[in-house]
Write an enzyme that holds these catalytic residues in place. Structure first.
Site: not given
Ligand code: FAD
Length: 291
Positions: A167, A215, A286
């Site tokens: 992660r 999670s 996390e």
């Molecule tokens: C129901 C559910 C199930 C999930 N299951 C899994 C799983 O099975 N496996 C797993 O690995 N994860 C899992 N997750 C976690 C999920 O993958 C992450 O929440 C998701 O990928 C975050 O993406 P986001 O675009 O919303 O990021 P954001 O929440 O918008 O950002 C997350 C981080 O990335 C940074 N960031 C965003 N964009 C950029 C950029 N362009 N450059 C640099 N930094 C950046 C942000 O500053 C922040 O620190 C789950 C989440 C949910 C809600």
């Protein structure tokens, strides 16, 4: 700073949907805006103002009423796949589940099947080395184009530069890069381990839906999952206000409409204390709590 909007409602930007505003806000929706980002970053440094990057906000709990800094929403989304070379290039904000699904539907390319219905963007998948039943983002990663926020240059980082681990990646460790695009080679199946789990059924029927960020705590070790520990201290389905741990999956912190992030934080602190007292284990988040 002309590009910034002031006092903007950003409640919709976190999956928890608690009421929140940003003192300053900017949306990156065009590649031409990348130059503006550099100006904003310079301005932020000069004015000692913090910056929060958001793609889809599925990994953030906003622990504030107003974010006292600049929220930059990345909306640069578009991707392309070459079915001969099997090279995929995507902008950072493109939802990874969407790509995974369309690769199957339009190109008969099932290598990212595990990512179908994984919430979040390509940027975060790289940032957090997203993981689903044996498949990790790093497996097919080739390179990414990033904006170095310290010297203002655009750089290419290759797999060997990325420091991928559980992660995590260099983007998370150093927090000085903004991911613009990422490139993946989908010609070869590489998995950490093989799993027979049907991930679509899992997402559809075994994970809770609605307002959560997945999670909440990291699993402390291989023997003890965070969800098991939360069950053992009788917090599954326990409520503080409208915040609760899901009955379906005890490590999913849910918000059933609370008007305050404080209920969520109180429940998190309560779970950490009970687990520490009973098992001498400190549960670590996390999900990112943003102050
Ligand atoms: C129901 C559910 C199930 C999930 N299951 C899994 C799983 O099975 N496996 C797993 O690995 N994860 C899992 N997750 C976690 C999920 O993958 C992450 O929440 C998701 O990928 C975050 O993406 P986001 O675009 O919303 O990021 P954001 O929440 O918008 O950002 C997350 C981080 O990335 C940074 N960031 C965003 N964009 C950029 C950029 N362009 N450059 C640099 N930094 C950046 C942000 O500053 C922040 O620190 C789950 C989440 C949910 C809600």
């Amino acid at each position: 700073m002309d590009y910034l909007s002031y006092n903007v409602d950003i409640s919709w930007l976190s999956n928890y949907k608690t009421p929140a505003k940003a003192r300053y806000y900017f949306e990156l929706s065009d590649t031409e805006d990348i130059d503006k980002i550099l100006e904003i970053v310079t301005w932020a440094k000069e004015n000692n103002t913090k910056i929060l990057w958001v793609s889809w906000g599925t990994n953030m709990l906003f622990a504030f009423d107003t974010y006292d800094g600049i929220v930059i929403k990345n909306s640069l989304a578009w991707w392309t796949y070459n079915s001969d070379s099997k090279i995929l290039v995507s902008y950072g904000s493109e939802p990874i589940w969407n790509i995974a699904e369309l690769l199957e539907k339009n190109y008969w390319q099932a290598l990212w099947h595990r990512f179908i219905w994984l919430p979040g963007s390509v940027a975060w998948a790289v940032y957090g080395n997203a993981w689903c039943f044996g498949l990790e983002t790093e497996n097919n990663f080739v390179s990414c184009e990033v904006l170095d926020l310290e010297d203002g240059s655009i750089k290419t980082l290759y797999k060997e530069d990325m420091k991928f681990s559980y992660r995590s990646s260099i983007l998370k460790l150093e927090k000085k890069y903004f991911l613009i695009t990422a490139t993946f080679d989908l010609s070869k199946k590489i998995e950490k381990y093989h799993s027979e789990v049907d991930n679509i059924d899992f997402r559809e029927n075994k994970q809770p839906k609605w307002n959560s960020c997945g999670s909440f705590f990291k699993n402390p070790n291989k023997e003890w999952s965070a969800g098991y520990l939360i069950e053992q201290v009788w917090l599954k389905w326990h409520k503080i206000g409208w915040a609760y741990f899901s009955q379906r999956h005890a490590n999913f912190l849910m918000n059933d409409g609370t008007w305050s992030y404080r209920d969520l934080l109180d429940l998190v602190a309560h779970a950490q204390k009970l687990v520490l007292d009973k098992f001498d284990i400190k549960l670590e988040n996390e999900v990112q709590i943003i102050y």
